[in-house]
Scaffold this motif. Structure first.
Motif, PDB file in Angstrom:
ATOM      1  N   PHE A 115      -2.751  -8.051 -11.226  1.00 19.70           N
ATOM      2  CA  PHE A 115      -2.565  -6.729 -10.638  1.00 19.70           C
ATOM      3  C   PHE A 115      -2.691  -6.786  -9.121  1.00 19.70           C
ATOM      4  O   PHE A 115      -3.488  -7.549  -8.573  1.00 19.70           O
ATOM      5  CB  PHE A 115      -3.559  -5.714 -11.220  1.00 19.70           C
ATOM      6  CG  PHE A 115      -4.991  -5.870 -10.785  1.00 19.70           C
ATOM      7  CD1 PHE A 115      -5.422  -5.376  -9.558  1.00 19.70           C
ATOM      8  CD2 PHE A 115      -5.929  -6.499 -11.602  1.00 19.70           C
ATOM      9  CE1 PHE A 115      -6.743  -5.508  -9.144  1.00 19.70           C
ATOM     10  CE2 PHE A 115      -7.253  -6.637 -11.199  1.00 19.70           C
ATOM     11  CZ  PHE A 115      -7.657  -6.146  -9.963  1.00 19.70           C
ATOM     12  N   ILE A 116      -1.904  -5.951  -8.449  1.00 18.53           N
ATOM     13  CA  ILE A 116      -2.034  -5.817  -6.999  1.00 18.53           C
ATOM     14  C   ILE A 116      -2.886  -4.605  -6.654  1.00 18.53           C
ATOM     15  O   ILE A 116      -3.405  -4.497  -5.547  1.00 18.53           O
ATOM     16  CB  ILE A 116      -0.665  -5.747  -6.293  1.00 18.53           C
ATOM     17  CG1 ILE A 116       0.148  -4.548  -6.800  1.00 18.53           C
ATOM     18  CG2 ILE A 116       0.098  -7.050  -6.476  1.00 18.53           C
ATOM     19  CD1 ILE A 116       1.405  -4.290  -5.970  1.00 18.53           C
ATOM     20  N   CYS A 117      -3.027  -3.669  -7.610  1.00 17.38           N
ATOM     21  CA  CYS A 117      -3.847  -2.481  -7.392  1.00 17.38           C
ATOM     22  C   CYS A 117      -4.413  -2.023  -8.726  1.00 17.38           C
ATOM     23  O   CYS A 117      -3.695  -2.016  -9.742  1.00 17.38           O
ATOM     24  CB  CYS A 117      -3.011  -1.360  -6.770  1.00 17.38           C
ATOM     25  SG  CYS A 117      -3.912   0.207  -6.541  1.00 17.38           S
ATOM     26  N   THR A 133     -11.084   1.996  -6.166  1.00 13.05           N
ATOM     27  CA  THR A 133      -9.786   1.315  -6.134  1.00 13.05           C
ATOM     28  C   THR A 133      -9.978  -0.099  -5.611  1.00 13.05           C
ATOM     29  O   THR A 133     -10.733  -0.324  -4.668  1.00 13.05           O
ATOM     30  CB  THR A 133      -8.799   2.077  -5.221  1.00 13.05           C
ATOM     31  OG1 THR A 133      -8.567   3.378  -5.749  1.00 13.05           O
ATOM     32  CG2 THR A 133      -7.472   1.328  -5.091  1.00 13.05           C
ATOM     33  N   THR A 134      -9.288  -1.038  -6.240  1.00 16.81           N
ATOM     34  CA  THR A 134      -9.290  -2.437  -5.803  1.00 16.81           C
ATOM     35  C   THR A 134      -7.851  -2.907  -5.650  1.00 16.81           C
ATOM     36  O   THR A 134      -7.018  -2.619  -6.515  1.00 16.81           O
ATOM     37  CB  THR A 134     -10.009  -3.343  -6.821  1.00 16.81           C
ATOM     38  OG1 THR A 134     -11.351  -2.908  -6.985  1.00 16.81           O
ATOM     39  CG2 THR A 134     -10.007  -4.791  -6.353  1.00 16.81           C
ATOM     40  N   LYS A 135      -7.572  -3.603  -4.567  1.00 16.61           N
ATOM     41  CA  LYS A 135      -6.264  -4.243  -4.408  1.00 16.61           C
ATOM     42  C   LYS A 135      -6.470  -5.734  -4.165  1.00 16.61           C
ATOM     43  O   LYS A 135      -7.515  -6.151  -3.658  1.00 16.61           O
ATOM     44  CB  LYS A 135      -5.476  -3.622  -3.249  1.00 16.61           C
ATOM     45  CG  LYS A 135      -4.999  -2.201  -3.514  1.00 16.61           C
ATOM     46  CD  LYS A 135      -4.107  -1.687  -2.391  1.00 16.61           C
ATOM     47  CE  LYS A 135      -3.627  -0.277  -2.676  1.00 16.61           C
ATOM     48  NZ  LYS A 135      -2.720   0.226  -1.611  1.00 16.61           N
ATOM     49  N   CYS A 136      -5.466  -6.514  -4.523  1.00 16.26           N
ATOM     50  CA  CYS A 136      -5.540  -7.968  -4.355  1.00 16.26           C
ATOM     51  C   CYS A 136      -4.229  -8.500  -3.790  1.00 16.26           C
ATOM     52  O   CYS A 136      -3.143  -8.052  -4.185  1.00 16.26           O
ATOM     53  CB  CYS A 136      -5.827  -8.660  -5.696  1.00 16.26           C
ATOM     54  SG  CYS A 136      -7.446  -8.294  -6.407  1.00 16.26           S
ATOM     55  N   LYS A 199      -3.791  -1.308   3.545  1.00 15.55           N
ATOM     56  CA  LYS A 199      -4.664  -0.613   4.501  1.00 15.55           C
ATOM     57  C   LYS A 199      -5.267   0.657   3.908  1.00 15.55           C
ATOM     58  O   LYS A 199      -6.315   1.127   4.359  1.00 15.55           O
ATOM     59  CB  LYS A 199      -3.871  -0.281   5.772  1.00 15.55           C
ATOM     60  CG  LYS A 199      -4.750   0.160   6.933  1.00 15.55           C
ATOM     61  CD  LYS A 199      -3.934   0.330   8.208  1.00 15.55           C
ATOM     62  CE  LYS A 199      -4.841   0.694   9.386  1.00 15.55           C
ATOM     63  NZ  LYS A 199      -4.054   0.855  10.637  1.00 15.55           N
ATOM     64  N   THR A 200      -4.608   1.227   2.908  1.00 16.04           N
ATOM     65  CA  THR A 200      -5.128   2.425   2.240  1.00 16.04           C
ATOM     66  C   THR A 200      -5.081   2.222   0.733  1.00 16.04           C
ATOM     67  O   THR A 200      -4.480   1.268   0.225  1.00 16.04           O
ATOM     68  CB  THR A 200      -4.297   3.677   2.581  1.00 16.04           C
ATOM     69  OG1 THR A 200      -3.024   3.596   1.924  1.00 16.04           O
ATOM     70  CG2 THR A 200      -4.089   3.809   4.085  1.00 16.04           C
ATOM     71  N   ALA A 201      -5.692   3.165   0.007  1.00 14.79           N
ATOM     72  CA  ALA A 201      -5.780   3.074  -1.454  1.00 14.79           C
ATOM     73  C   ALA A 201      -4.549   3.628  -2.168  1.00 14.79           C
ATOM     74  O   ALA A 201      -4.571   3.768  -3.402  1.00 14.79           O
ATOM     75  CB  ALA A 201      -7.037   3.812  -1.938  1.00 14.79           C
ATOM     76  N   ALA A 202      -3.476   3.946  -1.443  1.00  8.99           N
ATOM     77  CA  ALA A 202      -2.258   4.446  -2.079  1.00  8.99           C
ATOM     78  C   ALA A 202      -1.826   3.496  -3.183  1.00  8.99           C
ATOM     79  O   ALA A 202      -1.756   2.283  -2.974  1.00  8.99           O
ATOM     80  CB  ALA A 202      -1.151   4.604  -1.038  1.00  8.99           C
ATOM     81  N   MET A 203      -1.522   4.063  -4.372  1.00  8.46           N
ATOM     82  CA  MET A 203      -1.275   3.226  -5.541  1.00  8.46           C
ATOM     83  C   MET A 203      -0.021   2.368  -5.399  1.00  8.46           C
ATOM     84  O   MET A 203      -0.020   1.190  -5.724  1.00  8.46           O
ATOM     85  CB  MET A 203      -1.158   4.099  -6.797  1.00  8.46           C
ATOM     86  CG  MET A 203      -1.009   3.309  -8.079  1.00  8.46           C
ATOM     87  SD  MET A 203      -0.980   4.359  -9.563  1.00  8.46           S
ATOM     88  CE  MET A 203       0.628   5.124  -9.429  1.00  8.46           C
ATOM     89  N   LEU A 204       1.065   2.985  -4.906  1.00  8.41           N
ATOM     90  CA  LEU A 204       2.335   2.272  -4.789  1.00  8.41           C
ATOM     91  C   LEU A 204       2.766   2.165  -3.333  1.00  8.41           C
ATOM     92  O   LEU A 204       2.429   3.025  -2.516  1.00  8.41           O
ATOM     93  CB  LEU A 204       3.432   3.008  -5.571  1.00  8.41           C
ATOM     94  CG  LEU A 204       3.381   2.906  -7.094  1.00  8.41           C
ATOM     95  CD1 LEU A 204       4.324   3.924  -7.716  1.00  8.41           C
ATOM     96  CD2 LEU A 204       3.741   1.496  -7.565  1.00  8.41           C
ATOM     97  N   PRO A 205       3.501   1.121  -2.981  1.00  7.34           N
ATOM     98  CA  PRO A 205       4.090   1.054  -1.651  1.00  7.34           C
ATOM     99  C   PRO A 205       4.984   2.264  -1.410  1.00  7.34           C
ATOM    100  O   PRO A 205       5.515   2.848  -2.355  1.00  7.34           O
ATOM    101  CB  PRO A 205       4.910  -0.252  -1.689  1.00  7.34           C
ATOM    102  CG  PRO A 205       4.220  -1.077  -2.738  1.00  7.34           C
ATOM    103  CD  PRO A 205       3.766  -0.100  -3.770  1.00  7.34           C
TER     104      PRO A 205
END
Length: 212
Positions: A115-117, A133-136, A199-205
């Protein structure tokens, strides 16, 4: 259904061999399509967890069926949006209550395993909990193994709280580098590609969001 038995390391074993183990995993696949439908996690001949992958079925019927087998289970439904896969998970722990922990995870179609988010969703508002929220960001190590090289966490307002960059030395946390919202541009300088998504927790680009 086709049944496949695996040990805890993911290696396929025979049914007889699995039943001699203290713990094993039982995978169910649709015979026609080969789609994975369910994984039973078995310990001492008891199912202690179930992962179910929802497609066309009625979710309430699936829920009622699973709760007869285990008090702990996860129902996952995936949908594709352009270059992305959105997985919605409902994790139930019936010994606590029947309200699930809901989360959404985003994958790319080129890498549907990592997962990326991942975001926890509020049960009442169905809005993402931004500070959960976690992003990778992923790359491959010297052995070709793909790993989460940079991990991102966020504040309540959705701004980046901390980015942990492990690329200097994956094995030695003393060499890791740390960035926050104010120093994000220093991390960006290490890339030729635009990584503003992190840079932010937005789910999708933004491009994918506009097309949704």
């Amino acid at each position: 259904m086709k049944k496949v038995y695996k040990n805890i390391f993911g290696e396929t074993v025979s049914k007889a061999a699995a039943e001699q183990l203290n713990e094993y995993h039982l995978y169910y696949y649709l015979k026609d399509s080969g789609l994975l439908k369910q994984i039973d996690f078995v310990s001492d001949d008891e199912i202690y967890n179930i992962n179910y992958f929802l497609h066309e079925e009625d979710e309430n019927e699936v829920f009622n069926d699973l709760k007869e087998k285990s008090s702990f289970f996860d129902i996952e439904k995936r949908e594709t949006l352009g270059d992305f896969i959105i997985a919605t998970n409902k994790l139930y722990s019936l010994t606590v209550n029947e309200e699930p922990l809901i989360s959404k995870s985003i994958f790319t179609t080129t890498d549907p395993e990592n997962f990326i988010c991942s975001q926890v969703i509020d049960n009442e508002t169905l809005e993402p909990v931004l500070d959960r929220t976690t992003k990778c960001w992923y790359t491959n190590d010297e052995n070709g193994e793909r790993y989460a090289a940079i991990e991102f966490s966020y504040q309540e307002d959705g701004k980046l709280e901390l980015a942990i960059d492990k690329t200097p030395n994956r094995e030695d946390d003393q060499e890791w580098e740390y960035y926050d919202y104010g120093t994000f541009q220093n991390l960006q300088k290490k890339f030729t590609e635009n990584i503003s998504y992190y840079k932010t927790a937005a789910m999708l680009p933004k491009k994918a969001s506009k097309n949704s």
